[in-house]
Write an enzyme that holds these catalytic residues in place. Structure first.
Site, PDB file in Angstrom:
ATOM      1  N   SER A 291      54.604  40.203  78.522  1.00  0.00           N
ATOM      2  CA  SER A 291      54.115  41.492  78.991  1.00  0.00           C
ATOM      3  C   SER A 291      52.702  41.861  78.579  1.00  0.00           C
ATOM      4  CB  SER A 291      55.059  42.592  78.531  1.00  0.00           C
ATOM      5  OG  SER A 291      55.634  43.150  79.649  1.00  0.00           O
TER       6      SER A 291
ATOM      7  N   ASP B 153      59.217  46.724  80.358  1.00  0.00           N
ATOM      8  CA  ASP B 153      58.031  46.330  79.597  1.00  0.00           C
ATOM      9  C   ASP B 153      57.238  47.535  79.094  1.00  0.00           C
ATOM     10  OD1 ASP B 153      58.952  44.044  80.741  1.00  0.00           O
ATOM     11  OD2 ASP B 153      57.202  43.700  82.024  1.00  0.00           O
TER      12      ASP B 153
ATOM     13  N   SER C  22      50.645  42.402  80.736  1.00  0.00           N
ATOM     14  CA  SER C  22      50.285  43.422  81.731  1.00  0.00           C
ATOM     15  C   SER C  22      50.652  44.815  81.235  1.00  0.00           C
ATOM     16  CB  SER C  22      50.934  43.123  83.083  1.00  0.00           C
ATOM     17  OG  SER C  22      52.339  43.111  82.991  1.00  0.00           O
TER      18      SER C  22
ATOM     19  N   GLU D 286      51.283  49.029  87.945  1.00  0.00           N
ATOM     20  CA  GLU D 286      51.670  47.625  88.125  1.00  0.00           C
ATOM     21  C   GLU D 286      52.308  47.408  89.496  1.00  0.00           C
ATOM     22  OE1 GLU D 286      53.115  45.225  84.995  1.00  0.00           O
ATOM     23  OE2 GLU D 286      52.520  46.614  83.412  1.00  0.00           O
TER      24      GLU D 286
HETATM   25  P1  ADP Z   1      52.817  39.063  81.642  1.00  0.00           P
HETATM   26  O1  ADP Z   1      52.869  40.533  81.744  1.00  0.00           O
HETATM   27  O2  ADP Z   1      54.161  38.458  81.376  1.00  0.00           O
HETATM   28  O3  ADP Z   1      51.808  38.569  80.673  1.00  0.00           O
HETATM   29  P2  ADP Z   1      51.893  39.367  84.329  1.00  0.00           P
HETATM   30  O4  ADP Z   1      51.694  38.403  85.448  1.00  0.00           O
HETATM   31  O5  ADP Z   1      52.767  40.537  84.561  1.00  0.00           O
HETATM   32  O6  ADP Z   1      52.390  38.497  83.076  1.00  0.00           O
HETATM   33  O7  ADP Z   1      50.496  39.941  83.853  1.00  0.00           O
HETATM   34  C1  ADP Z   1      49.428  39.078  83.581  1.00  0.00           C
HETATM   35  C2  ADP Z   1      48.168  39.639  84.241  1.00  0.00           C
HETATM   36  O8  ADP Z   1      47.744  40.826  83.545  1.00  0.00           O
HETATM   37  C3  ADP Z   1      46.998  38.699  84.150  1.00  0.00           C
HETATM   38  O9  ADP Z   1      47.017  37.767  85.206  1.00  0.00           O
HETATM   39  C4  ADP Z   1      45.825  39.657  84.265  1.00  0.00           C
HETATM   40  O10 ADP Z   1      45.617  40.034  85.604  1.00  0.00           O
HETATM   41  C5  ADP Z   1      46.323  40.891  83.525  1.00  0.00           C
HETATM   42  N1  ADP Z   1      45.889  40.918  82.109  1.00  0.00           N
HETATM   43  C6  ADP Z   1      46.696  41.093  81.042  1.00  0.00           C
HETATM   44  N2  ADP Z   1      45.988  41.114  79.891  1.00  0.00           N
HETATM   45  C7  ADP Z   1      44.706  40.938  80.220  1.00  0.00           C
HETATM   46  C8  ADP Z   1      43.472  40.866  79.474  1.00  0.00           C
HETATM   47  N3  ADP Z   1      43.448  40.964  78.144  1.00  0.00           N
HETATM   48  N4  ADP Z   1      42.334  40.698  80.171  1.00  0.00           N
HETATM   49  C9  ADP Z   1      42.341  40.605  81.529  1.00  0.00           C
HETATM   50  N5  ADP Z   1      43.454  40.675  82.262  1.00  0.00           N
HETATM   51  C10 ADP Z   1      44.639  40.821  81.652  1.00  0.00           C
HETATM   52 MG    MG Z   2      53.882  41.655  83.260  1.00  0.00          MG
END
Ligand code: ADP
Ligand code: MG
Length: 417
Positions: free
Chosen positions: A141, A192, A143, A180
Site C-alpha cells: 500500500s 489500505d 498508494s 485512488e
Molecule cells: P501498492 O499500493 O500496493 O504499493 P499500487 O499499484 O496501488 O500498489 O500503488 C503504486 C503506485 O502508487 C505507483 O505506481 C505510483 O503511481 C504511486 N506511488 C506510490 N508511492 C509513490 C512515491 N513515493 N512516488 C511516486 N509515486 C508513488
Molecule cells: Mg495500492
C-alpha cells in the site's frame, strides 16, 4: 549461493522529514510549511473482504511515505517525488474532472480534488514533495501511504481539523479512497486507507466494513506483539509484477457483486454471517453454494464467506496466545486465496511453500494478489534465514530477486515536522 536478500529498513522521522524537505527546497526554492507521514500496511488476515462489507485485520508498517507541503493561494498543484526528483508534475484543481490527471501525480492531486468535492472549499492549490521507503506496487500500500500522507498534510495546512481524531479521520480516508478509485483509476475497497490512518502502535486494527456503522463500531484495536510469543512477522516482497488496474481485481469484485445479487442480498457479508454463525457452518455453506450457477462463482463465494469467518477466529486465537491456531488460520486463508479466489502467482506460491517448509507457523500471500508480498509468522530471529531460503528458491526458478522487511505493528499517520 545467491546474493544476500535485501532487507528494507524503515526511515526514521528525522531521515524521512529531511529527505522530503530537502527535495521540496530543491524543487521549489522555498521552505515547506510542515512534513507529514503515513504508513503502508500489511493485512494479517481477511483478504478481499473489504469490498464485501466484511472484516479484516491490518497492522501499519513502520515504513512510511513522507510529504513536505506548502499551501498556495491559487488552484495550482505541483508534486515531485524522490523517485524522479527532477520531474515536477503540475495540475490545476479548477475544473478538474475524474481521471483528469495521469501518472502517479493522480494520487496526491486526487486527494485535494476529492476534499473540495466533499465540500472542503478551503482546500486550494499546494506544492508537495514526497519521500518514501514503502516498496511500490508490492501489495504493501504505497498508494495509500501517499494518499493518506497527502490528506493529513492538506488537513494540516488548510486547517480542516479532521486529522486530530479517529472519527475526523474518516473524512480524510474517504478522500484518499475517492482519489485512488476515481482520479488514479485504481480500484480500492478502503482497507489500505483505514489502516494507514487508524492503526495504533502495538495493535492490529480489526475493521468491519458493514455499511452504516459508527466510527467506533467499525474499528477495534487488538493488541499485537509477535515478540511476546517469541515470533516475528516476515514480509517478503516477491517483486513479481502486480497490476491491480489490469482488470483482475475488478473481475473479482464483479463476481462477488453478481453472486450477492443471485443470493438476493446487498453484500456477501450478510450471507457470511448467517453461515459462520449457524450451528453447522459447513452444511450452511454448502446450501448457499448450491444456489450458485457455476463452479468458479461457488469458489469465489466460498473464499469470501470462509475468509470473513476466519478473521474473528484469528483475533480470538491471538488474544488467547494460541499462535499455532493463528498460524493455521493464516495457512487456510492463503490456501483459499490460492485455490478458491485464484489471486496468486507462481512467485507467491513458491514463497509461501518455502516459508512453510522452513517451519513458519503460518504463511500466506497478503494484499490484492497477482504479485506482491507474502507474510510468514516465524520464530523470532529467523526471519532473515527464511527470507534467504526463499531468495535461493527464487534464484533456482529464475524469478526476480525478492526483498524483505520485518513488520512490527506501528502507528498511523501524523505530523513529523
Ligand atoms: P501498492 O499500493 O500496493 O504499493 P499500487 O499499484 O496501488 O500498489 O500503488 C503504486 C503506485 O502508487 C505507483 O505506481 C505510483 O503511481 C504511486 N506511488 C506510490 N508511492 C509513490 C512515491 N513515493 N512516488 C511516486 N509515486 C508513488
Ligand atoms: Mg495500492
Amino acid at each position: 549461493m545467491t546474493e544476500p536478500i535485501e532487507f528494507i529498513d524503515p526511515l526514521s522521522d528525522e531521515e524521512g522529514a529531511d529527505q522530503a524537505a530537502d527535495l521540496f527546497r530543491s524543487a521549489y526554492g522555498q521552505e515547506p510549511q510542515g512534513v507529514w507521514a503515513s504508513p503502508g500496511r500489511v493485512n494479517l488476515i481477511g483478504e478481499h473482504t473489504d469490498y464485501n462489507a466484511g472484516l479484516c485485520l491490518p497492522i501499519a508498517l513502520p515504513h512510511r511515505t513522507f510529504v513536505a507541503i506548502r499551501p498556495r493561494a491559487d488552484t495550482t498543484v505541483r508534486v515531485v517525488s524522490t523517485l524522479s526528483p527532477d520531474s515536477v508534475t503540475t495540475a490545476d484543481l479548477d475544473g478538474l474532472q475524474a481521471r483528469g490527471v495521469k501518472g502517479w501525480a493522480a494520487y496526491p492531486v486526487g486527494v485535494a480534488w476529492a476534499l473540495r468535492k466533499a465540500g472542503y472549499s478551503q482546500v486550494t492549490g499546494f506544492d508537495a514533495a514526497f519521500a518514501s521507503c514503502v516498496p511500490l506496487g508490492s501489495g504493501l500500500s504505497s498508494s495509500a501511504a501517499m494518499t493518506c500522507s497527502t490528506a493529513l498534510g492538506l488537513d494540516g495546512v488548510f486547517g480542516l481539523g479532521k486529522g486530530d481524531s479517529d472519527e475526523g479521520r474518516l473524512a480524510l480516508i474517504d478522500a484518499a479512497i475517492d482519489s485512488e478509485n476515481n482520479m488514479a483509476g485504481a480500484s480500492t475497497g478502503g482497507l489500505d486507507q483505514s489502516a494507514s490512518l487508524r492503526c495504533r502502535e502495538g495493535h492490529a486494527l480489526l475493521l468491519d466494513f458493514r455499511p452504516g456503522l459508527t466510527a467506533q463500531q467499525s474499528a477495534h484495536q487488538e493488541a499485537c506483539d509477535f515478540s511476546k510469543y517469541g515470533l516475528e512477522l516476515l514480509v517478503l516482497d516477491t517483486q513479481a509484477q502486480h497490476a491491480l488496474n489490469d482488470g483482475q481485481y475488478l473481475s473479482r469484485r464483479q463476481a462477488c457483486e453478481n453472486a450477492a445479487r443471485l443470493l438476493g442480498v446487498d453484500n456477501l457479508r450478510e450471507v457470511a454471517d448467517e453461515v459462520n454463525e449457524s450451528a453447522d457452518p459447513a452444511s450452511a455453506l454448502e446450501e448457499v453454494l448450491a444456489k450458485l450457477p457455476d463452479d468458479v462463482t461457488r469458489r469465489r463465494v466460498r473464499h469470501v464467506i470462509t475468509e470473513i469467518g476466519r478473521v474473528p477466529q484469528f483475533v480470538d486465537a491471538f488474544a488467547r496466545g494460541d499462535m499455532e491456531q493463528a498460524g493455521r488460520l493464516m495457512d487456510a486463508s492463503g490456501d483459499s486465496l490460492r485455490y478458491d479466489y485464484e489471486v496468486t502467482v507462481p512467485e507467491l506460491d513458491t514463497a509461501v511453500e518455502v516459508a512453510r517448509s522452513c517451519g513458519a507457523l503460518g504463511a500466506r500471500m497478503t494484499g490484492g494478489g497477482f504479485g506482491g508480498s507474502i507474510i510468514a509468522l516465524v520464530k523470532e530471529g529467523t526471519g532473515r534465514q527464511v527470507a534467504q531460503k526463499i531468495a535461493d528458491a527464487f534464484a533456482q526458478k529464475g524469478f526476480h530477486a525478492p526483498r524483505a522487511l520485518s513488520a512490527v505493528a506501528s502507528a498511523s499517520g501524523h505530523r513529523v515536522r
